[in-house]
Design a protein around this motif. Sequence first.
Motif, PDB file in Angstrom:
ATOM      1  N   ALA A 101       5.545  33.862   2.767  1.00 56.56           N
ATOM      2  CA  ALA A 101       6.616  34.688   2.202  1.00 56.56           C
ATOM      3  C   ALA A 101       6.247  35.263   0.840  1.00 56.56           C
ATOM      4  CB  ALA A 101       7.901  33.869   2.097  1.00 56.56           C
ATOM      5  N   ALA A 102       5.626  34.457  -0.016  1.00 56.10           N
ATOM      6  CA  ALA A 102       5.273  34.950  -1.349  1.00 56.10           C
ATOM      7  C   ALA A 102       4.266  36.095  -1.264  1.00 56.10           C
ATOM      8  CB  ALA A 102       4.696  33.807  -2.193  1.00 56.10           C
ATOM      9  N   SER A 103       3.331  35.991  -0.313  1.00 58.26           N
ATOM     10  CA  SER A 103       2.367  37.069  -0.124  1.00 58.26           C
ATOM     11  C   SER A 103       3.047  38.317   0.420  1.00 58.26           C
ATOM     12  CB  SER A 103       1.259  36.629   0.830  1.00 58.26           C
ATOM     13  OG  SER A 103       0.563  35.505   0.300  1.00 58.26           O
ATOM     14  N   CYS A 104       4.013  38.117   1.314  1.00 59.89           N
ATOM     15  CA  CYS A 104       4.761  39.264   1.850  1.00 59.89           C
ATOM     16  C   CYS A 104       5.505  39.992   0.739  1.00 59.89           C
ATOM     17  CB  CYS A 104       5.739  38.801   2.922  1.00 59.89           C
ATOM     18  SG  CYS A 104       4.964  38.432   4.515  1.00 59.89           S
ATOM     19  N   LEU A 105       6.041  39.246  -0.218  1.00 60.13           N
ATOM     20  CA  LEU A 105       6.728  39.878  -1.339  1.00 60.13           C
ATOM     21  C   LEU A 105       5.770  40.782  -2.113  1.00 60.13           C
ATOM     22  CD1 LEU A 105       8.997  40.286  -3.435  1.00 60.13           C
ATOM     23  CD2 LEU A 105       8.187  38.178  -4.550  1.00 60.13           C
ATOM     24  N   VAL A 106       4.590  40.274  -2.415  1.00 57.53           N
ATOM     25  CA  VAL A 106       3.615  41.044  -3.190  1.00 57.53           C
ATOM     26  C   VAL A 106       3.144  42.269  -2.409  1.00 57.53           C
ATOM     27  CG1 VAL A 106       1.379  40.973  -4.342  1.00 57.53           C
ATOM     28  CG2 VAL A 106       2.906  38.995  -4.473  1.00 57.53           C
ATOM     29  N   LEU A 107       2.859  42.075  -1.129  1.00 58.41           N
ATOM     30  CA  LEU A 107       2.443  43.215  -0.309  1.00 58.41           C
ATOM     31  C   LEU A 107       3.575  44.232  -0.179  1.00 58.41           C
ATOM     32  CD1 LEU A 107       0.473  41.312   2.471  1.00 58.41           C
ATOM     33  CD2 LEU A 107      -0.485  42.866   0.769  1.00 58.41           C
ATOM     34  N   GLY A 108       4.796  43.736  -0.037  1.00 57.25           N
ATOM     35  CA  GLY A 108       5.942  44.640   0.042  1.00 57.25           C
ATOM     36  C   GLY A 108       6.076  45.491  -1.205  1.00 57.25           C
ATOM     37  N   LEU A 109       5.923  44.871  -2.362  1.00 58.41           N
ATOM     38  CA  LEU A 109       5.985  45.628  -3.618  1.00 58.41           C
ATOM     39  C   LEU A 109       4.854  46.661  -3.684  1.00 58.41           C
ATOM     40  CD1 LEU A 109       6.850  42.767  -6.119  1.00 58.41           C
ATOM     41  CD2 LEU A 109       8.184  44.862  -5.798  1.00 58.41           C
ATOM     42  N   ARG A 110       3.684  46.274  -3.218  1.00 54.41           N
ATOM     43  CA  ARG A 110       2.528  47.190  -3.236  1.00 54.41           C
ATOM     44  C   ARG A 110       2.841  48.475  -2.470  1.00 54.41           C
ATOM     45  NH1 ARG A 110      -3.108  47.456  -3.199  1.00 54.41           N
ATOM     46  NH2 ARG A 110      -4.054  48.516  -1.416  1.00 54.41           N
TER      47      ARG A 110
ATOM     48  N   CYS B 299      10.171  40.164   6.071  1.00 58.62           N
ATOM     49  CA  CYS B 299       9.453  38.938   6.424  1.00 58.62           C
ATOM     50  C   CYS B 299       9.639  37.846   5.378  1.00 58.62           C
ATOM     51  CB  CYS B 299       7.963  39.236   6.601  1.00 58.62           C
ATOM     52  SG  CYS B 299       7.557  40.298   8.008  1.00 58.62           S
ATOM     53  N   ALA B 300       9.896  38.255   4.134  1.00 61.12           N
ATOM     54  CA  ALA B 300       9.991  37.284   3.028  1.00 61.12           C
ATOM     55  C   ALA B 300      11.416  36.937   2.647  1.00 61.12           C
ATOM     56  CB  ALA B 300       9.266  37.846   1.799  1.00 61.12           C
ATOM     57  N   ALA B 301      12.403  37.709   3.101  1.00 63.13           N
ATOM     58  CA  ALA B 301      13.763  37.619   2.547  1.00 63.13           C
ATOM     59  C   ALA B 301      14.405  36.256   2.716  1.00 63.13           C
ATOM     60  CB  ALA B 301      14.641  38.694   3.179  1.00 63.13           C
ATOM     61  N   ASP B 302      14.127  35.574   3.828  1.00 61.60           N
ATOM     62  CA  ASP B 302      14.769  34.278   4.043  1.00 61.60           C
ATOM     63  C   ASP B 302      14.289  33.233   3.039  1.00 61.60           C
ATOM     64  OD1 ASP B 302      16.243  35.261   6.133  1.00 61.60           O
ATOM     65  OD2 ASP B 302      14.932  34.457   7.710  1.00 61.60           O
ATOM     66  N   SER B 303      13.092  33.423   2.507  1.00 68.04           N
ATOM     67  CA  SER B 303      12.521  32.424   1.602  1.00 68.04           C
ATOM     68  C   SER B 303      12.496  32.851   0.143  1.00 68.04           C
ATOM     69  CB  SER B 303      11.077  32.100   2.030  1.00 68.04           C
ATOM     70  OG  SER B 303      11.032  31.616   3.356  1.00 68.04           O
ATOM     71  N   VAL B 304      12.521  34.161  -0.119  1.00 67.57           N
ATOM     72  CA  VAL B 304      12.371  34.664  -1.483  1.00 67.57           C
ATOM     73  C   VAL B 304      13.543  35.587  -1.811  1.00 67.57           C
ATOM     74  CG1 VAL B 304      10.859  35.909  -3.083  1.00 67.57           C
ATOM     75  CG2 VAL B 304       9.852  34.559  -1.218  1.00 67.57           C
ATOM     76  N   ALA B 305      14.366  35.169  -2.775  1.00 66.77           N
ATOM     77  CA  ALA B 305      15.555  35.943  -3.125  1.00 66.77           C
ATOM     78  C   ALA B 305      15.196  37.325  -3.660  1.00 66.77           C
ATOM     79  CB  ALA B 305      16.388  35.179  -4.146  1.00 66.77           C
ATOM     80  N   GLN B 306      14.078  37.454  -4.355  1.00 62.98           N
ATOM     81  CA  GLN B 306      13.664  38.754  -4.867  1.00 62.98           C
ATOM     82  C   GLN B 306      13.461  39.746  -3.725  1.00 62.98           C
ATOM     83  OE1 GLN B 306      10.154  38.664  -7.350  1.00 62.98           O
ATOM     84  NE2 GLN B 306      10.082  40.890  -7.599  1.00 62.98           N
ATOM     85  N   ALA B 307      12.873  39.288  -2.615  1.00 67.38           N
ATOM     86  CA  ALA B 307      12.667  40.163  -1.468  1.00 67.38           C
ATOM     87  C   ALA B 307      13.996  40.615  -0.884  1.00 67.38           C
ATOM     88  CB  ALA B 307      11.837  39.450  -0.403  1.00 67.38           C
TER      89      ALA B 307
ATOM     90  N   PHE C  21      22.286  42.269  -1.942  1.00 62.33           N
ATOM     91  CA  PHE C  21      22.342  41.940  -3.368  1.00 62.33           C
ATOM     92  C   PHE C  21      23.203  40.685  -3.601  1.00 62.33           C
ATOM     93  CE2 PHE C  21      21.147  46.466  -4.520  1.00 62.33           C
ATOM     94  CZ  PHE C  21      20.018  46.108  -5.238  1.00 62.33           C
ATOM     95  N   TYR C  22      24.325  40.602  -2.903  1.00 59.39           N
ATOM     96  CA  TYR C  22      25.224  39.460  -3.137  1.00 59.39           C
ATOM     97  C   TYR C  22      24.591  38.154  -2.673  1.00 59.39           C
ATOM     98  CZ  TYR C  22      29.448  36.696  -3.510  1.00 59.39           C
ATOM     99  OH  TYR C  22      30.372  35.744  -3.876  1.00 59.39           O
ATOM    100  N   ASN C  23      23.935  38.177  -1.516  1.00 62.09           N
ATOM    101  CA  ASN C  23      23.277  36.962  -1.052  1.00 62.09           C
ATOM    102  C   ASN C  23      22.171  36.532  -2.020  1.00 62.09           C
ATOM    103  OD1 ASN C  23      24.821  36.636   1.264  1.00 62.09           O
ATOM    104  ND2 ASN C  23      23.484  37.929   2.514  1.00 62.09           N
ATOM    105  N   ALA C  24      21.411  37.514  -2.557  1.00 65.77           N
ATOM    106  CA  ALA C  24      20.369  37.188  -3.532  1.00 65.77           C
ATOM    107  C   ALA C  24      20.987  36.638  -4.812  1.00 65.77           C
ATOM    108  CB  ALA C  24      19.526  38.418  -3.836  1.00 65.77           C
ATOM    109  N   ALA C  25      22.133  37.199  -5.221  1.00 67.33           N
ATOM    110  CA  ALA C  25      22.821  36.701  -6.414  1.00 67.33           C
ATOM    111  C   ALA C  25      23.275  35.266  -6.218  1.00 67.33           C
ATOM    112  CB  ALA C  25      24.015  37.599  -6.739  1.00 67.33           C
TER     113      ALA C  25
END
Length: 347
Positions: free
Chosen positions: A207-216, A232-240, A265-269
């Motif tokens: 998940a952390a790698s997916c976040l970085v690739l997603g940002l890229r 792919c990362a959203a369930d594990s990483v709130a930033q995603a 946004f609300y779920n991440a909050a």
Amino acid sequence: MRRLLLFPLLLLLVAAAAAWPSAAPRRDAHPLGPGESTRRALFAALDTASPVTLFRMASLLETGWRDLEPDSLLADSLRRLSAAEGYPPAVNRIGHLLYSQGDTAAGLAMIRRAAEAGDARALYNLGVLLQKEGSDSAALPYHRRAAAEGLGPALMALGDYYRAGRHVARDLHVADSLYDRAVLAGFSPAQSALAALYEQELGIPPAASCLVLGLRYYTGGAPALGVWFFGCAADSVAQAEALLGDAFSRGYGVPYDYLESLCRFYNAACRGYAPAQFVIAEQLDFFPDALQQIPDSLLTCACGRISDPEYWRALARQAGITDARQAADSMFSTPNHFNTDTIRNIQ
């Protein structure tokens, strides 16, 4: 002379000039019709324009430019003039047109001539036509040469060879690198090809790698692929998940969906992500009942619906987020402990 080749078009301009009113124009009126001054300047430059300039003029006329309306007939005439003087991109374009119109021998000959001159698009087109005729192995060198010039479609085509192991040793990591380069070169079909490569063969990264690739990709002009990695990362990483909220709020990489954006946004909050907490506070300032619009089926957080903006603003402030700029900068930043070069080896 070039102008003689365009004589019929000049007659149209003369007829238009004869139709202009003879009375003195009003102060707020244009003495020439829309685009006429630009068109006259274009014709005045024809005799001295280089083949490169003619080709660029044709490109401008294809879509229109400033006050000049699109004119596909004139664009085609200029492109043919450029091709007659041997400019490879123009030779390729006219060759492709002839081929598509059924004059395959003449069209293929022109495309081959442009390819031999090193034009990347012609190299790719020649490879595609050879594949169409059943010569997949003969097409490979042309795709490889076009890919070396950074042409997106050729990079993807070469990636397909390595993914399938056609006439090369099968190498999924080389295919990954080629698809990546095609994506960042702006060739949008490569986005789905790269997602499929991960999903079907390489496996979904952590998940952390997916976040970085997603940002890229999301910030690199490939939003659909960025959104796929965020998903792919959203369930594990709130930033995603918050970044998915941003995508739905702008219709960037996905169709615009206000409720989906608000829910993300609300779920991440609720998961403690400060930038999303600030976004929710701002939303509640303007729309106090916003959270009531979210269907229960979309809520994954356990904190229920907390509609007090000061509650969320205070939580964001504790993490150092006090304004929209800080929230955006944080949301789009790569975590400090990640280096994209360690996640994927970009060739």
